[in-house]
Design a protein around this motif. Structure first.
Motif, PDB file in Angstrom:
ATOM      1  N   ALA A  80      30.122  37.881  38.321  1.00 38.41           N
ATOM      2  CA  ALA A  80      30.155  37.373  39.699  1.00 38.41           C
ATOM      3  C   ALA A  80      31.398  36.506  39.860  1.00 38.41           C
ATOM      4  O   ALA A  80      31.453  35.385  39.358  1.00 38.41           O
ATOM      5  N   HIS A  81      32.394  37.048  40.538  1.00 35.99           N
ATOM      6  CA  HIS A  81      33.692  36.399  40.692  1.00 35.99           C
ATOM      7  C   HIS A  81      33.570  35.168  41.601  1.00 35.99           C
ATOM      8  O   HIS A  81      33.257  35.305  42.787  1.00 35.99           O
ATOM      9  N   ARG A  82      33.741  33.991  41.039  1.00 42.22           N
ATOM     10  CA  ARG A  82      33.572  32.708  41.763  1.00 42.22           C
ATOM     11  C   ARG A  82      32.136  32.561  42.298  1.00 42.22           C
ATOM     12  O   ARG A  82      31.912  31.985  43.362  1.00 42.22           O
ATOM     13  N   GLY A  83      31.180  33.150  41.598  1.00 40.41           N
ATOM     14  CA  GLY A  83      29.798  33.209  42.087  1.00 40.41           C
ATOM     15  C   GLY A  83      29.684  34.391  43.037  1.00 40.41           C
ATOM     16  O   GLY A  83      30.546  35.264  43.050  1.00 40.41           O
ATOM     17  N   ILE A  87      28.578  34.789  35.221  1.00 42.28           N
ATOM     18  CA  ILE A  87      29.202  34.216  36.418  1.00 42.28           C
ATOM     19  C   ILE A  87      30.577  33.687  36.037  1.00 42.28           C
ATOM     20  O   ILE A  87      30.722  33.043  34.989  1.00 42.28           O
ATOM     21  N   GLU A  88      31.564  33.931  36.885  1.00 45.66           N
ATOM     22  CA  GLU A  88      32.904  33.372  36.641  1.00 45.66           C
ATOM     23  C   GLU A  88      33.141  32.216  37.598  1.00 45.66           C
ATOM     24  O   GLU A  88      32.814  32.306  38.792  1.00 45.66           O
ATOM     25  N   ILE A  89      33.697  31.121  37.051  1.00 41.24           N
ATOM     26  CA  ILE A  89      34.089  29.989  37.888  1.00 41.24           C
ATOM     27  C   ILE A  89      35.497  29.540  37.479  1.00 41.24           C
ATOM     28  O   ILE A  89      35.942  29.835  36.368  1.00 41.24           O
ATOM     29  N   ASP A  90      36.170  28.821  38.382  1.00 43.92           N
ATOM     30  CA  ASP A  90      37.514  28.306  38.106  1.00 43.92           C
ATOM     31  C   ASP A  90      37.421  26.789  37.980  1.00 43.92           C
ATOM     32  O   ASP A  90      36.863  26.133  38.854  1.00 43.92           O
ATOM     33  N   VAL A  91      38.007  26.267  36.918  1.00 41.76           N
ATOM     34  CA  VAL A  91      37.914  24.815  36.732  1.00 41.76           C
ATOM     35  C   VAL A  91      39.303  24.175  36.746  1.00 41.76           C
ATOM     36  O   VAL A  91      40.277  24.747  36.250  1.00 41.76           O
ATOM     37  N   MET A 136      37.016  24.831  41.444  1.00 39.93           N
ATOM     38  CA  MET A 136      37.776  25.237  42.633  1.00 39.93           C
ATOM     39  C   MET A 136      38.874  26.194  42.230  1.00 39.93           C
ATOM     40  O   MET A 136      39.478  26.017  41.167  1.00 39.93           O
ATOM     41  N   HIS A 137      39.129  27.171  43.061  1.00 34.00           N
ATOM     42  CA  HIS A 137      40.147  28.164  42.712  1.00 34.00           C
ATOM     43  C   HIS A 137      41.567  27.723  43.063  1.00 34.00           C
ATOM     44  O   HIS A 137      42.455  27.695  42.219  1.00 34.00           O
ATOM     45  N   ASP A 138      41.793  27.428  44.340  1.00 30.23           N
ATOM     46  CA  ASP A 138      43.167  27.142  44.780  1.00 30.23           C
ATOM     47  C   ASP A 138      43.634  25.791  44.247  1.00 30.23           C
ATOM     48  O   ASP A 138      42.823  24.897  44.018  1.00 30.23           O
ATOM     49  N   SER A 178      41.968  31.855  30.504  1.00 33.53           N
ATOM     50  CA  SER A 178      43.032  31.154  31.221  1.00 33.53           C
ATOM     51  C   SER A 178      44.294  32.017  31.269  1.00 33.53           C
ATOM     52  O   SER A 178      44.531  32.834  30.372  1.00 33.53           O
ATOM     53  N   PHE A 179      45.063  31.806  32.340  1.00 32.39           N
ATOM     54  CA  PHE A 179      46.395  32.409  32.400  1.00 32.39           C
ATOM     55  C   PHE A 179      47.357  31.595  31.533  1.00 32.39           C
ATOM     56  O   PHE A 179      48.432  32.076  31.190  1.00 32.39           O
ATOM     57  N   ARG A 180      47.003  30.359  31.249  1.00 33.88           N
ATOM     58  CA  ARG A 180      47.835  29.532  30.365  1.00 33.88           C
ATOM     59  C   ARG A 180      47.306  29.715  28.939  1.00 33.88           C
ATOM     60  O   ARG A 180      46.317  29.089  28.516  1.00 33.88           O
ATOM     61  N   VAL A 230      34.209  30.415  32.077  1.00 36.27           N
ATOM     62  CA  VAL A 230      34.892  29.243  32.632  1.00 36.27           C
ATOM     63  C   VAL A 230      36.391  29.525  32.576  1.00 36.27           C
ATOM     64  O   VAL A 230      36.982  29.544  31.491  1.00 36.27           O
ATOM     65  N   GLU A 231      36.976  29.786  33.729  1.00 33.68           N
ATOM     66  CA  GLU A 231      38.429  30.011  33.768  1.00 33.68           C
ATOM     67  C   GLU A 231      39.120  28.681  34.008  1.00 33.68           C
ATOM     68  O   GLU A 231      38.881  28.027  35.029  1.00 33.68           O
ATOM     69  N   ILE A 232      39.970  28.294  33.075  1.00 32.29           N
ATOM     70  CA  ILE A 232      40.708  27.033  33.245  1.00 32.29           C
ATOM     71  C   ILE A 232      42.014  27.358  33.961  1.00 32.29           C
ATOM     72  O   ILE A 232      42.842  28.126  33.451  1.00 32.29           O
ATOM     73  N   LYS A 233      42.181  26.799  35.136  1.00 36.68           N
ATOM     74  CA  LYS A 233      43.409  27.044  35.898  1.00 36.68           C
ATOM     75  C   LYS A 233      44.598  26.435  35.140  1.00 36.68           C
ATOM     76  O   LYS A 233      44.445  25.473  34.389  1.00 36.68           O
ATOM     77  N   ASP A 234      45.749  27.011  35.390  1.00 38.51           N
ATOM     78  CA  ASP A 234      46.962  26.513  34.732  1.00 38.51           C
ATOM     79  C   ASP A 234      47.366  25.187  35.385  1.00 38.51           C
ATOM     80  O   ASP A 234      47.773  25.153  36.535  1.00 38.51           O
ATOM     81  N   ALA A 266      42.262  36.029  27.114  1.00 39.11           N
ATOM     82  CA  ALA A 266      43.585  35.831  27.722  1.00 39.11           C
ATOM     83  C   ALA A 266      43.621  36.561  29.059  1.00 39.11           C
ATOM     84  O   ALA A 266      43.301  37.749  29.129  1.00 39.11           O
ATOM     85  N   LEU A 267      43.981  35.815  30.092  1.00 40.90           N
ATOM     86  CA  LEU A 267      44.100  36.419  31.430  1.00 40.90           C
ATOM     87  C   LEU A 267      45.544  36.805  31.686  1.00 40.90           C
ATOM     88  O   LEU A 267      46.459  36.051  31.352  1.00 40.90           O
ATOM     89  N   VAL A 268      45.737  37.978  32.285  1.00 43.20           N
ATOM     90  CA  VAL A 268      47.092  38.353  32.710  1.00 43.20           C
ATOM     91  C   VAL A 268      47.034  38.948  34.107  1.00 43.20           C
ATOM     92  O   VAL A 268      46.051  39.576  34.497  1.00 43.20           O
ATOM     93  N   VAL A 284      38.140  43.530  33.624  1.00 45.69           N
ATOM     94  CA  VAL A 284      39.124  43.783  34.673  1.00 45.69           C
ATOM     95  C   VAL A 284      38.733  43.068  35.968  1.00 45.69           C
ATOM     96  O   VAL A 284      37.567  43.085  36.366  1.00 45.69           O
ATOM     97  N   TYR A 285      39.721  42.451  36.614  1.00 47.54           N
ATOM     98  CA  TYR A 285      39.485  41.800  37.912  1.00 47.54           C
ATOM     99  C   TYR A 285      40.469  42.366  38.932  1.00 47.54           C
ATOM    100  O   TYR A 285      41.525  42.865  38.538  1.00 47.54           O
ATOM    101  N   THR A 286      40.212  42.257  40.170  1.00 48.48           N
ATOM    102  CA  THR A 286      38.944  42.095  40.832  1.00 48.48           C
ATOM    103  C   THR A 286      38.591  43.468  41.368  1.00 48.48           C
ATOM    104  O   THR A 286      39.409  44.055  42.073  1.00 48.48           O
TER     105      THR A 286
HETATM  106  O1  G3P Z   1      38.994  35.574  35.795  1.00 54.78           O
HETATM  107  C1  G3P Z   1      39.234  36.639  36.639  1.00 54.78           C
HETATM  108  C2  G3P Z   1      39.873  36.201  37.929  1.00 54.78           C
HETATM  109  O2  G3P Z   1      39.111  35.170  38.476  1.00 54.78           O
HETATM  110  C3  G3P Z   1      41.288  35.737  37.732  1.00 54.78           C
HETATM  111  O3  G3P Z   1      41.944  35.512  38.925  1.00 54.78           O
HETATM  112  O4  G3P Z   1      42.905  34.115  40.685  1.00 54.78           O
HETATM  113  O5  G3P Z   1      40.616  35.048  40.973  1.00 54.78           O
HETATM  114  O6  G3P Z   1      41.019  33.216  39.345  1.00 54.78           O
HETATM  115  P1  G3P Z   1      41.595  34.413  40.018  1.00 54.78           P
END
Ligand code: G3P
Ligand code: MG
Length: 250
Positions: A15-18, A41-45, A56-58, A159-161, A124-128, A179-181, A225-227
């Protein structure tokens, strides 16, 4: 069960961002609404100015909060998340931009508490954040929350970092990492991923390449794979051997 055991299942749905198509992304409601419709569930931290991990994503508050409507914050453009303290962030509403319903700030602490209670799995995706915080600060702050709650087995950190991922494996080898790319594969991909000691490779759908996928699978990396918001494409990817997809539509 360790997060990696999930990969024994075929066709994982994240679930992308829930459940972000029916609730405001990265809120507790979005997490709740995804239950029963996904495998994890995927979340951005990211961190507040005073080092509180929040979801939060942005990197700015503009799109997913009511910050622009708050008189006291008028001079704080472009509303960078890392410019706001946890107390300030807590005064904002994170739901009305989406469906007029108020939603409080979601912290990593609360998101982890939620999966602990319900025995769920979470990416848990750690933002750069390397422009605002040292890698050490980011990694140790996020890890502390996970380890304190003894949730090492229920999370996958991505993480992308990629520097963060290597540090995580050094500090907490039992936590699964990915590893995210986004735009291109790193050179010498397999060797590169081995050096990072990651368990999975999470890539943008536009980068999917059957040959590379076969190589990754052969050496034992899991691939997500996203999204992916199209069911036909999802099936195609699973048929190619992809383990999981991140989707906005559960
Ligand atoms: O983790 C997959 C995806 O969420 C990566 O891109 O920008 O939606 O966080 P973004
Ligand atoms: Mg993400």
């Amino acid at each position: 069960m360790n997060f990696l055991k999930l990969f024994n299942r075929i066709g994982l749905i994240a679930a992308h961002r829930g459940a972000n198509s029916i609730a405001p992304e990265n809120t507790l409601t979005a997490l709740k609404k995804s239950i029963g419709y996904c495998d994890f569930i995927e979340i951005d931290v990211q961190l507040s100015k005073d080092f509180v991990p929040i979801i939060m994503h942005d990197d700015t508050l503009q799109r997913t909060s009511n910050v622009q409507e708050i008189e006291a914050f008028k001079s704080r453009k472009p509303y960078l998340v890392h410019d706001f303290t946890f107390e300030e962030l807590s005064t904002l509403d994170y739901g009305s931009w989406f469906n007029k319903k108020h939603e409080p700030l979601l912290t990593l602490n609360d998101a982890l508490e939620f999966i602990k209670d319900k025995h769920l799995y979470m990416n848990v995706e750690i933002k750069d954040m390397h422009n605002s915080f040292s890698d050490e600060t980011v990694v140790s702050t996020v890890l502390k929350k996970i380890v304190d709650k003894d949730l090492q087995n229920q999370v996958l950190i991505s993480s992308f970092r990629h520097e963060y991922l290597l540090m995580i494996k050094e500090k907490a080898p039992n936590i699964a990492t990915a590893a995210l790319v986004e735009d291109e594969h790193p050179n010498e991909l397999i060797e590169y991923l081995k050096r990072l000691h990651v368990d999975a490779y999470n890539l943008n759908d536009e980068l999917v390449d059957e040959k590379i996928l076969a190589k990754l699978k052969k050496v034992g990396f899991f691939v997500n794979v996203y999204t992916v918001n199209d069911a036909v494409r999802a099936k195609e990817l699973f048929d190619m051997g992809v383990n999981g997809i991140f989707t906005d539509f559960l």
